[in-house]
Design a protein around this motif. Structure first.
Motif, mmCIF file in Angstrom:
data_model
loop_
_atom_site.group_PDB
_atom_site.id
_atom_site.type_symbol
_atom_site.label_atom_id
_atom_site.label_comp_id
_atom_site.label_asym_id
_atom_site.label_seq_id
_atom_site.Cartn_x
_atom_site.Cartn_y
_atom_site.Cartn_z
ATOM 1 N N PHE A 283 0.938 -1.197 -0.080
ATOM 2 C CA PHE A 283 -0.061 0.018 -0.004
ATOM 3 C C PHE A 283 0.924 1.008 -0.004
ATOM 4 N N PRO A 284 0.559 2.460 -0.660
ATOM 5 C CA PRO A 284 1.236 3.588 -0.828
ATOM 6 C C PRO A 284 1.507 4.178 0.488
ATOM 7 N N ARG A 285 2.780 4.671 0.686
ATOM 8 C CA ARG A 285 3.129 5.489 2.081
ATOM 9 C C ARG A 285 3.314 6.777 1.699
ATOM 10 N N ASN A 286 3.533 7.243 0.425
ATOM 11 C CA ASN A 286 3.922 8.273 0.087
ATOM 12 C C ASN A 286 2.961 9.065 -1.088
ATOM 13 N N GLN A 287 2.623 10.553 -0.932
ATOM 14 C CA GLN A 287 2.338 10.989 -2.103
ATOM 15 C C GLN A 287 3.479 11.777 -3.110
ATOM 16 N N LEU A 288 3.335 11.367 -4.173
ATOM 17 C CA LEU A 288 4.426 12.019 -5.111
ATOM 18 C C LEU A 288 4.129 13.359 -5.489
ATOM 19 N N PRO A 289 5.159 14.249 -5.762
ATOM 20 C CA PRO A 289 4.681 15.582 -6.265
ATOM 21 C C PRO A 289 4.233 15.776 -7.362
ATOM 22 N N LYS A 290 3.435 16.739 -7.811
ATOM 23 C CA LYS A 290 3.032 16.856 -8.910
ATOM 24 C C LYS A 290 3.980 16.975 -10.061
ATOM 25 N N ALA A 291 5.097 17.705 -9.553
ATOM 26 C CA ALA A 291 6.172 18.114 -10.483
ATOM 27 C C ALA A 291 6.520 16.705 -11.248
ATOM 28 N N ALA A 292 6.655 15.563 -10.474
ATOM 29 C CA ALA A 292 6.942 14.306 -10.681
ATOM 30 C C ALA A 292 6.356 13.651 -11.761
ATOM 31 N N PHE A 293 4.842 13.912 -11.748
ATOM 32 C CA PHE A 293 3.996 13.274 -12.612
ATOM 33 C C PHE A 293 4.014 14.416 -14.136
ATOM 34 N N LYS A 294 4.556 15.443 -13.964
ATOM 35 C CA LYS A 294 4.310 16.379 -15.139
ATOM 36 C C LYS A 294 5.771 15.818 -16.062
ATOM 37 N N ARG A 304 -0.063 15.426 -20.165
ATOM 38 C CA ARG A 304 0.290 16.593 -19.232
ATOM 39 C C ARG A 304 -1.086 17.607 -18.820
ATOM 40 N N GLU A 305 -1.757 17.586 -19.698
ATOM 41 C CA GLU A 305 -3.194 18.197 -19.457
ATOM 42 C C GLU A 305 -3.720 17.688 -18.306
ATOM 43 N N PHE A 306 -4.063 16.547 -18.114
ATOM 44 C CA PHE A 306 -4.681 15.813 -17.084
ATOM 45 C C PHE A 306 -3.919 16.168 -15.805
ATOM 46 N N VAL A 307 -2.515 16.012 -15.811
ATOM 47 C CA VAL A 307 -1.727 16.239 -14.607
ATOM 48 C C VAL A 307 -2.154 17.601 -14.292
ATOM 49 N N GLU A 308 -1.993 18.676 -15.014
ATOM 50 C CA GLU A 308 -2.095 20.015 -14.628
ATOM 51 C C GLU A 308 -3.258 20.279 -14.140
ATOM 52 N N LYS A 309 -4.534 19.699 -14.655
ATOM 53 C CA LYS A 309 -5.949 20.025 -14.254
ATOM 54 C C LYS A 309 -6.483 19.159 -13.071
ATOM 55 N N ASN A 310 -5.566 18.084 -12.764
ATOM 56 C CA ASN A 310 -6.407 17.100 -11.603
ATOM 57 C C ASN A 310 -5.465 16.736 -10.610
ATOM 58 N N MET A 311 -4.162 17.244 -10.526
ATOM 59 C CA MET A 311 -3.248 16.794 -9.197
ATOM 60 C C MET A 311 -2.978 17.899 -8.437
ATOM 61 N N GLY A 312 -2.861 17.623 -7.233
ATOM 62 C CA GLY A 312 -2.639 18.695 -6.442
ATOM 63 C C GLY A 312 -3.616 19.723 -5.933
ATOM 64 N N ILE A 313 -4.853 19.134 -6.494
ATOM 65 C CA ILE A 313 -6.005 20.035 -6.070
ATOM 66 C C ILE A 313 -7.172 19.364 -5.567
ATOM 67 N N PRO A 314 -7.438 19.339 -4.279
ATOM 68 C CA PRO A 314 -8.567 18.838 -3.476
ATOM 69 C C PRO A 314 -9.979 19.310 -4.020
ATOM 70 N N ILE A 315 -10.705 18.340 -3.939
ATOM 71 C CA ILE A 315 -12.131 18.739 -4.368
ATOM 72 C C ILE A 315 -13.023 18.271 -3.438
ATOM 73 N N TYR A 316 -14.267 18.943 -3.098
ATOM 74 C CA TYR A 316 -15.252 18.676 -2.420
ATOM 75 C C TYR A 316 -16.502 18.643 -2.762
ATOM 76 N N PHE A 317 -17.327 18.065 -2.240
ATOM 77 C CA PHE A 317 -18.834 17.829 -2.597
ATOM 78 C C PHE A 317 -19.983 18.096 -1.651
ATOM 79 N N ASN A 318 -20.973 18.604 -2.164
ATOM 80 C CA ASN A 318 -22.133 19.032 -1.034
ATOM 81 C C ASN A 318 -23.244 18.070 -1.183
ATOM 82 N N ALA A 319 -23.515 17.196 -0.479
ATOM 83 C CA ALA A 319 -24.397 16.166 -0.676
ATOM 84 C C ALA A 319 -25.573 16.575 0.491
ATOM 85 N N GLN A 320 -25.689 17.554 0.758
ATOM 86 C CA GLN A 320 -26.926 18.237 1.856
ATOM 87 C C GLN A 320 -28.155 18.041 1.100
ATOM 88 N N LYS A 321 -28.315 18.184 0.059
ATOM 89 C CA LYS A 321 -29.586 17.829 -0.548
ATOM 90 C C LYS A 321 -30.196 16.539 -0.231
#
Length: 355
Positions: A283-294, A304-321
């Motif tokens: 199981f993974p013990r480390n989170q590799l930096p975005k620069a490595a994936f670039k 490279r487009e996927f890495v730039e737009k999806n790595m290093g950016i936490p996302i959150y969702f509102n399920a209150q409804k």
């Protein structure tokens, strides 16, 4: 609107699927007659788990063969049904040859065919469509365009395309087609369920899902050196099934519902599994930096487009409804992860890692 006490049969498309199987299990235990469609009735291994559940339940299971890409294929199965759960959809995230033919067309044309049958079937009063959280956003970077740093039901995926994020594009294209067809008539209502990444026990060892792919990668050493800095909304499969049932039989249910318990990073998932299963797996013990994936991402299948737009950016969702209108109370996904991995181990889907 029908209620859960209705004597009319209900239809579930894609009956052998991961979530659909749990929906059918709940319906059968409630005593419903379930019309269930599968792609091939001769492939009994895909649905024999449903027959076993039906044999031990007060409800009745009736199986039908139907093909998403075949017009009128769902007509027979839909006869007499008030509720239609449209859950059949292609699941191909990787290893496809043609995104349009393998992913997008089956999702959109399949939805069109099922809803065309609903338009012809006078008994149908409500359609519950299994969409996806991917229909609310395309890339993680889209979160920066939200008011409260959180995706909700008002958001739509406008950044995916046939060539970029093909699978999310198929989900949003299919849901938009469903709303277009729903708004063009006034006999049946449409309610959409938009689940996050789904974990938890499967009712069959034959299940394919994004969560299974993630867990397999954790187990086979692919993520031993580290995981990408990526986050997912996550939810338990039984909660997703319960949301479908409540969306079907609650007369006030309407619109879209994000079904999500929490946000979890890939590294957090790895830590949970390592705490439960120890060092038997890489199981993974480390989170590799975005620069490595670039730098190296293209060699691992990450553009490279996927890495730039999806790595290093936490996302959150509102399920209150879903909590306010469907009364959803979400199970901690930590438990779901551990149960799911143990089942994959028991079923031989993942094996003890030997470096």
């Amino acid at each position: 609107m029908t209620t859960s006490e209705s004597q009319s049969p209900v239809l579930v498309t894609g009956a052998s699927g991961y979530i659909a199987s749990w929906v059918i299990e709940k319906l059968l235990k409630l005593g419903h007659t379930v019309h269930a469609t599968v792609r091939n009735l001769n492939k009994t291994s895909s649905y024999q788990h449903l027959q076993k559940i039906a044999a031990a339940s007060p409800g009745e299971l009736k199986l039908f063969q139907a093909n998403l890409l075949e017009a009128s294929s769902f007509d027979e199965a839909m006869q007499g049904c008030e509720i239609v759960f449209h859950m059949a959809s292609p699941f191909v995230v990787t290893n496809y040859k043609d995104a349009v033919k393998d992913i997008i067309e089956p999702a959109v044309f399949g939805t069109e065919n099922v809803l065309a049958s609903a338009n012809k079937t006078e008994s149908v009063k409500r359609v519950v469509l299994t969409s996806s959280i991917a229909a609310t956003y395309g890339d993680a970077i889209d979160i920066k365009q939200t008011e409260n740093n959180c995706f909700d039901e008002s958001h739509w995926n406008t950044t995916s395309s046939e060539s970029h994020q093909s699978y999310p594009y198929s989900k949003v294209a299919a849901e938009r087609k469903a709303w277009q067809m729903a708004e063009a008539q006034n006999r049946w209502e449409l309610v959409c369920i938009n689940p996050a990444l789904v974990f938890g026990k499967s009712l069959t060892p034959n299940t394919q899902s994004g969560s299974v792919e993630v867990l397999q990668q954790f187990a086979n050493g692919m993520t031993l050196l580290g995981v990408p800095p990526m986050w997912n909304g996550v939810v338990d499969v039984q909660d997703v099934a319960e949301a479908h049932i409540r969306a079907a039989f609650n007369p006030d249910a309407h619109g879209r519902y994000i079904i999500c318990a929490e946000t979890m990073s890939l590294l957090e998932m790895g830590k949970i599994l390592r705490e439960a299963f120890g060092s038997k797996f890489p199981f993974p013990r480390n989170q590799l930096p975005k620069a490595a994936f670039k730098l190296f991402g293209p060699f691992a299948g990450f553009s490279r487009e996927f890495v730039e737009k999806n790595m290093g950016i936490p996302i959150y969702f509102n399920a209150q409804k879903s909590k306010d209108e469907l009364g959803m109370e979400y199970r901690p996904v930590k438990e779901s992860l551990v149960e799911h991995f143990q089942q994959l181990l028991d079923d031989g889907v993942v094996k003890k890692y030997i470096p």
